[in-house]
Write an enzyme that holds these catalytic residues in place. Sequence first.
Site, PDB file in Angstrom:
ATOM      1  CG  ASP A 220     -24.698 137.488 115.307  1.00 27.36           C
ATOM      2  OD1 ASP A 220     -23.928 137.991 114.469  1.00 27.36           O
ATOM      3  OD2 ASP A 220     -24.872 136.248 115.406  1.00 27.36           O
TER       4      ASP A 220
ATOM      5  CE  LYS B 126     -26.031 138.823 108.841  1.00 28.78           C
ATOM      6  NZ  LYS B 126     -25.425 137.659 109.533  1.00 28.78           N
TER       7      LYS B 126
ATOM      8  CD  GLU C 168     -18.012 137.159 108.256  1.00 25.81           C
ATOM      9  OE1 GLU C 168     -19.255 137.146 108.448  1.00 25.81           O
ATOM     10  OE2 GLU C 168     -17.191 137.440 109.152  1.00 25.81           O
TER      11      GLU C 168
HETATM   12  O1  KIV Z   1     -22.976 140.230 112.690  1.00 23.86           O
HETATM   13  C1  KIV Z   1     -22.519 140.895 111.775  1.00 23.86           C
HETATM   14  O2  KIV Z   1     -22.118 142.061 111.948  1.00 23.86           O
HETATM   15  C2  KIV Z   1     -22.455 140.280 110.472  1.00 23.86           C
HETATM   16  C3  KIV Z   1     -21.686 141.000 109.415  1.00 23.86           C
HETATM   17  C4  KIV Z   1     -20.264 140.904 109.739  1.00 23.86           C
HETATM   18  C5  KIV Z   1     -22.017 140.532 108.062  1.00 23.86           C
HETATM   19  O3  KIV Z   1     -22.974 139.235 110.261  1.00 23.86           O
END
Ligand code: KIV
Length: 270
Positions: free
Chosen positions: A49, A118, A186
């Site tokens: 996202d 995710k 992260e």
């Molecule tokens: O949204 C994203 O790109 C992410 C990554 C930074 C892990 O969650």
Amino acid sequence: MSQHKTIRRKTAPDILAAKGGEVIPCLTAYTAPIAAMVDRHCDLILVGDSLGMTVYGLPSTVGVTLDMMIAHGRAVVTHSERALVVVDMPFGAYEESREQAMRNAARVMAETGCGAIKLEGGAHMAETVDFLVRRGVPVLGHIGLTPQSVNALGGYKVQGRGADADRLMADAKALSDAGCFGVVIEKTTASIAAKITTEIAAVTIGIGGSPACDGQILVVDDILGMFPDFRPKFAKVYAELGEAADKAIGAYADEVRARTFPAPVHTFKD
Ligand code: KIV
């Protein structure tokens, strides 16, 4: 007889099976051409996202919608063939209840063809993860700095310092025990990311985590140098495409103004 090359796309269990073995290279992708490139080199593609900021220029990921994720997820799945594609669930699409999470995750999987979703959050999301996994949705967790909670966290700060390390460990264990095949870690201290990696069954994917994580991920625009004015400490720039693109666009506009483009070679005869 025609020769037909069969390529088997990686699955969430394949990624989980890599735990403790060779490190897993992962990157984000949001568009067809970048997906095809990332697919040649990485085992996992995340339609993150982060596209809210990189593609749409939003101030954070909070304004990203399910429709945006589905449109980009479909483009990435269609233009990749070997990497596992994981699509991010946007803010507000899964937190309300496990039923809401299932309904929206099913929509994402059905409409994009991705192999996993995710979601952000630690122990408080474990019940939802368990609900999804038992119903056929492979889930990648995301702890540490969780950008969808930037307003509650008070900014994009390093997580896991001091006593906060225990909370991160508990979050990682809860997600792994609930059935996540992997957990993104992260912007945490390297020591807690390394410790989590040795203590949970799920693979850990670091972004500002630790070199000891089972895999590494970055935002593709960051490694390509697309944003010269914003360079997170944890992201290495492998090419200065932002500067190169700016130069190319300037050269084009100059040539149009000078009437040197289009040249005869770019035009058609009667
Ligand atoms: O949204 C994203 O790109 C992410 C990554 C930074 C892990 O969650």
